[in-house]
Design a protein around this motif. Structure first.
Motif, PDB file in Angstrom:
ATOM      1  N   LEU A  26     -11.121  -1.385  14.464  1.00 44.11           N
ATOM      2  CA  LEU A  26     -11.093   0.067  14.600  1.00 44.11           C
ATOM      3  C   LEU A  26      -9.882   0.638  13.890  1.00 44.11           C
ATOM      4  CD1 LEU A  26     -11.913   0.306  18.411  1.00 44.11           C
ATOM      5  CD2 LEU A  26     -13.493   0.576  16.489  1.00 44.11           C
ATOM      6  N   LYS A  27     -10.129   1.634  13.035  1.00 45.24           N
ATOM      7  CA  LYS A  27      -9.035   2.270  12.302  1.00 45.24           C
ATOM      8  C   LYS A  27      -8.302   3.225  13.236  1.00 45.24           C
ATOM      9  CE  LYS A  27      -8.213   4.791   8.012  1.00 45.24           C
ATOM     10  NZ  LYS A  27      -8.891   5.301   6.797  1.00 45.24           N
ATOM     11  N   LEU A  28      -6.985   3.046  13.339  1.00 46.69           N
ATOM     12  CA  LEU A  28      -6.174   3.927  14.179  1.00 46.69           C
ATOM     13  C   LEU A  28      -5.640   5.120  13.405  1.00 46.69           C
ATOM     14  CD1 LEU A  28      -3.945   1.559  16.367  1.00 46.69           C
ATOM     15  CD2 LEU A  28      -6.024   2.764  16.999  1.00 46.69           C
ATOM     16  N   ARG A  29      -4.998   4.844  12.254  1.00 44.54           N
ATOM     17  CA  ARG A  29      -4.393   5.936  11.494  1.00 44.54           C
ATOM     18  C   ARG A  29      -3.872   5.417  10.152  1.00 44.54           C
ATOM     19  NH1 ARG A  29      -1.146   4.380  15.377  1.00 44.54           N
ATOM     20  NH2 ARG A  29       0.956   3.661  14.911  1.00 44.54           N
ATOM     21  N   GLU A  30      -3.523   6.367   9.323  1.00 39.98           N
ATOM     22  CA  GLU A  30      -2.812   6.102   8.074  1.00 39.98           C
ATOM     23  C   GLU A  30      -1.450   6.749   8.199  1.00 39.98           C
ATOM     24  OE1 GLU A  30      -5.087   7.483   4.750  1.00 39.98           O
ATOM     25  OE2 GLU A  30      -6.815   6.250   5.281  1.00 39.98           O
ATOM     26  N   GLU A  31      -0.425   6.072   7.675  1.00 34.73           N
ATOM     27  CA  GLU A  31       0.905   6.657   7.746  1.00 34.73           C
ATOM     28  C   GLU A  31       1.744   6.213   6.558  1.00 34.73           C
ATOM     29  OE1 GLU A  31       2.079   5.366  11.686  1.00 34.73           O
ATOM     30  OE2 GLU A  31       3.071   3.587  10.896  1.00 34.73           O
ATOM     31  N   TYR A  32       2.781   6.999   6.312  1.00 33.98           N
ATOM     32  CA  TYR A  32       3.787   6.664   5.311  1.00 33.98           C
ATOM     33  C   TYR A  32       5.012   6.184   6.069  1.00 33.98           C
ATOM     34  CZ  TYR A  32       7.501   7.271   1.893  1.00 33.98           C
ATOM     35  OH  TYR A  32       8.581   7.063   1.080  1.00 33.98           O
ATOM     36  N   GLN A  33       5.593   5.063   5.627  1.00 34.80           N
ATOM     37  CA  GLN A  33       6.777   4.524   6.282  1.00 34.80           C
ATOM     38  C   GLN A  33       7.908   4.375   5.275  1.00 34.80           C
ATOM     39  OE1 GLN A  33       5.593   0.770   7.996  1.00 34.80           O
ATOM     40  NE2 GLN A  33       4.641   1.763   9.765  1.00 34.80           N
ATOM     41  N   GLU A  34       9.098   4.714   5.742  1.00 29.86           N
ATOM     42  CA  GLU A  34      10.300   4.523   4.937  1.00 29.86           C
ATOM     43  C   GLU A  34      11.300   3.766   5.804  1.00 29.86           C
ATOM     44  OE1 GLU A  34      11.510   7.731   2.130  1.00 29.86           O
ATOM     45  OE2 GLU A  34      13.311   7.714   3.407  1.00 29.86           O
ATOM     46  N   ASP A  35      11.615   2.551   5.383  1.00 27.40           N
ATOM     47  CA  ASP A  35      12.494   1.666   6.146  1.00 27.40           C
ATOM     48  C   ASP A  35      13.829   1.520   5.431  1.00 27.40           C
ATOM     49  OD1 ASP A  35      10.323   1.204   7.818  1.00 27.40           O
ATOM     50  OD2 ASP A  35       9.814  -0.714   6.898  1.00 27.40           O
ATOM     51  N   LEU A 118      -8.026  -4.900  16.414  1.00 21.78           N
ATOM     52  CA  LEU A 118      -9.173  -5.769  16.686  1.00 21.78           C
ATOM     53  C   LEU A 118      -8.784  -6.575  17.925  1.00 21.78           C
ATOM     54  CD1 LEU A 118     -11.971  -6.829  15.751  1.00 21.78           C
ATOM     55  CD2 LEU A 118     -10.732  -8.607  14.498  1.00 21.78           C
ATOM     56  N   GLY A 119      -9.287  -6.160  19.078  1.00 21.62           N
ATOM     57  CA  GLY A 119      -8.838  -6.776  20.322  1.00 21.62           C
ATOM     58  C   GLY A 119      -7.352  -6.519  20.490  1.00 21.62           C
ATOM     59  N   GLU A 120      -6.580  -7.584  20.681  1.00 24.90           N
ATOM     60  CA  GLU A 120      -5.129  -7.450  20.837  1.00 24.90           C
ATOM     61  C   GLU A 120      -4.377  -7.546  19.510  1.00 24.90           C
ATOM     62  OE1 GLU A 120      -3.629 -10.180  23.738  1.00 24.90           O
ATOM     63  OE2 GLU A 120      -5.046  -9.535  25.270  1.00 24.90           O
ATOM     64  N   LEU A 121      -5.119  -7.702  18.412  1.00 26.31           N
ATOM     65  CA  LEU A 121      -4.486  -7.814  17.096  1.00 26.31           C
ATOM     66  C   LEU A 121      -4.231  -6.438  16.499  1.00 26.31           C
ATOM     67  CD1 LEU A 121      -6.630 -10.649  15.474  1.00 26.31           C
ATOM     68  CD2 LEU A 121      -4.416 -10.879  16.617  1.00 26.31           C
ATOM     69  N   ILE A 122      -3.116  -6.326  15.794  1.00 27.29           N
ATOM     70  CA  ILE A 122      -2.837  -5.147  14.976  1.00 27.29           C
ATOM     71  C   ILE A 122      -2.912  -5.609  13.534  1.00 27.29           C
ATOM     72  CG2 ILE A 122      -1.133  -3.401  14.350  1.00 27.29           C
ATOM     73  CD1 ILE A 122      -0.017  -3.747  17.234  1.00 27.29           C
ATOM     74  N   ILE A 123      -3.739  -4.941  12.754  1.00 24.76           N
ATOM     75  CA  ILE A 123      -3.942  -5.317  11.355  1.00 24.76           C
ATOM     76  C   ILE A 123      -3.517  -4.135  10.496  1.00 24.76           C
ATOM     77  CG2 ILE A 123      -5.634  -6.044   9.620  1.00 24.76           C
ATOM     78  CD1 ILE A 123      -7.373  -6.982  12.102  1.00 24.76           C
ATOM     79  N   GLY A 130       6.616  -0.877  -5.519  1.00 26.04           N
ATOM     80  CA  GLY A 130       7.374  -1.855  -6.281  1.00 26.04           C
ATOM     81  C   GLY A 130       7.126  -3.306  -5.906  1.00 26.04           C
ATOM     82  N   VAL A 131       6.231  -3.544  -4.933  1.00 25.33           N
ATOM     83  CA  VAL A 131       6.010  -4.915  -4.463  1.00 25.33           C
ATOM     84  C   VAL A 131       4.538  -5.314  -4.555  1.00 25.33           C
ATOM     85  CG1 VAL A 131       6.279  -6.523  -2.536  1.00 25.33           C
ATOM     86  CG2 VAL A 131       8.010  -4.770  -2.927  1.00 25.33           C
ATOM     87  N   GLY A 132       3.621  -4.450  -4.123  1.00 25.40           N
ATOM     88  CA  GLY A 132       2.195  -4.766  -4.178  1.00 25.40           C
ATOM     89  C   GLY A 132       1.478  -4.460  -2.871  1.00 25.40           C
ATOM     90  N   ASN A 133       0.266  -5.010  -2.760  1.00 19.96           N
ATOM     91  CA  ASN A 133      -0.600  -4.772  -1.602  1.00 19.96           C
ATOM     92  C   ASN A 133      -0.641  -6.006  -0.702  1.00 19.96           C
ATOM     93  OD1 ASN A 133      -1.225  -2.272  -2.690  1.00 19.96           O
ATOM     94  ND2 ASN A 133      -3.058  -3.025  -3.706  1.00 19.96           N
ATOM     95  N   PHE A 134      -0.618  -5.749   0.606  1.00 16.27           N
ATOM     96  CA  PHE A 134      -0.581  -6.828   1.583  1.00 16.27           C
ATOM     97  C   PHE A 134      -1.403  -6.476   2.815  1.00 16.27           C
ATOM     98  CE2 PHE A 134       3.194  -7.073  -0.939  1.00 16.27           C
ATOM     99  CZ  PHE A 134       3.351  -8.423  -1.167  1.00 16.27           C
ATOM    100  N   VAL A 135      -1.828  -7.532   3.506  1.00 17.91           N
ATOM    101  CA  VAL A 135      -2.418  -7.408   4.831  1.00 17.91           C
ATOM    102  C   VAL A 135      -1.469  -8.120   5.781  1.00 17.91           C
ATOM    103  CG1 VAL A 135      -4.367  -8.004   6.327  1.00 17.91           C
ATOM    104  CG2 VAL A 135      -4.772  -7.487   3.921  1.00 17.91           C
ATOM    105  N   GLU A 136      -1.153  -7.467   6.898  1.00 19.64           N
ATOM    106  CA  GLU A 136      -0.372  -8.110   7.947  1.00 19.64           C
ATOM    107  C   GLU A 136      -1.216  -8.111   9.218  1.00 19.64           C
ATOM    108  OE1 GLU A 136       3.435  -6.315   8.631  1.00 19.64           O
ATOM    109  OE2 GLU A 136       4.169  -6.798   6.637  1.00 19.64           O
ATOM    110  N   ILE A 137      -1.304  -9.255   9.856  1.00 19.61           N
ATOM    111  CA  ILE A 137      -1.984  -9.349  11.149  1.00 19.61           C
ATOM    112  C   ILE A 137      -0.958  -9.849  12.149  1.00 19.61           C
ATOM    113  CG2 ILE A 137      -3.870 -10.344  12.490  1.00 19.61           C
ATOM    114  CD1 ILE A 137      -5.428 -10.718   9.905  1.00 19.61           C
ATOM    115  N   GLU A 138      -0.844  -9.115  13.262  1.00 15.50           N
ATOM    116  CA  GLU A 138       0.150  -9.497  14.265  1.00 15.50           C
ATOM    117  C   GLU A 138      -0.406  -9.371  15.670  1.00 15.50           C
ATOM    118  OE1 GLU A 138       3.004  -5.882  15.397  1.00 15.50           O
ATOM    119  OE2 GLU A 138       3.091  -6.375  13.252  1.00 15.50           O
ATOM    120  N   LYS A 139       0.257 -10.098  16.557  1.00 18.09           N
ATOM    121  CA  LYS A 139      -0.061 -10.051  17.982  1.00 18.09           C
ATOM    122  C   LYS A 139       1.257 -10.195  18.728  1.00 18.09           C
ATOM    123  CE  LYS A 139      -3.029 -12.056  21.527  1.00 18.09           C
ATOM    124  NZ  LYS A 139      -4.107 -13.039  21.794  1.00 18.09           N
TER     125      LYS A 139
END
Length: 179
Positions: A26-35, A118-123, A130-139
């Motif tokens: 399920l899509k929660l949102r789109e956001e811009y992040q600056e760290d 997806l269940g308890e996962l955050i994807i 400057g780095v590229g595209n990534f997928v992160e999956i966390e619990k």
């Protein structure tokens, strides 16, 4: 809290997004992040594998700021680590406090992030400038809890969306060439 996380290179985020929807994410949102990352005056976080950052997020008309501390990675296959995060009101004042305590800004990482659950996962699907595209999956797990089950669930999910290689343990800072 322990964040069990695995990151992978993802050349085509649109294809990944389609597969996520197919497996029921399920899509929660789109956001811009600056760290904005800092290094400590008393030890080198690049050497200790720790991180301290101020994260500003914007999603629609909403803007939030967090301070995050991440401990050293806890295994050889993932980015599993202790994470402590707290919301703050004023990122400029927090940065000023850090610098007055001799913490120095190291670099800023900017990304567009799409967040799924997806269940308890955050994807998350990340387009990192400057780095590229990534997928992160966390619990998230509790300290002292076995992380192997969470890692198995994460890698099974990667398999379901067609990612079997390209896993990356380096942080976005390291991928930017900043150590």
């Amino acid at each position: 809290m322990i964040e069990v996380e695995v990151k992978a290179h993802a050349p085509n985020l649109d294809e990944i997004e389609e597969k996520l929807v197919q497996i029921g994410a399920l899509k929660l949102r789109e956001e811009y992040q600056e760290d904005l990352y800092f290094n400590a005056p008393h030890r080198d976080f690049a050497q200790t594998d720790e991180a301290l950052r101020i994260r500003k997020t914007r999603s629609g008309n909403s803007e939030d700021t967090y301070i995050t501390y991440k401990g050293a990675k806890m295994d050889e296959v993932s980015k599993t680590r202790k994470e402590i995060e707290v919301a703050v009101e004023d990122p400029l004042k927090v940065g000023d406090i850090f610098q007055n305590l001799s913490f120095r800004p190291v670099a800023t990482v900017r990304k567009n992030r799409t967040i799924y659950t997806l269940g308890e996962l955050i994807i998350t699907l990340d387009e990192v400038q400057g780095v590229g595209n990534f997928v992160e999956i966390e619990k998230e797990t509790e300290e002292g809890e076995d992380t192997e089950e969470a890692l198995s669930e994460i890698f099974a999910t990667y398999s379901k969306i067609g990612i079997k290689e390209g896993f990356e343990r380096s942080s976005y800072l390291e991928l930017m060439g900043i150590h």
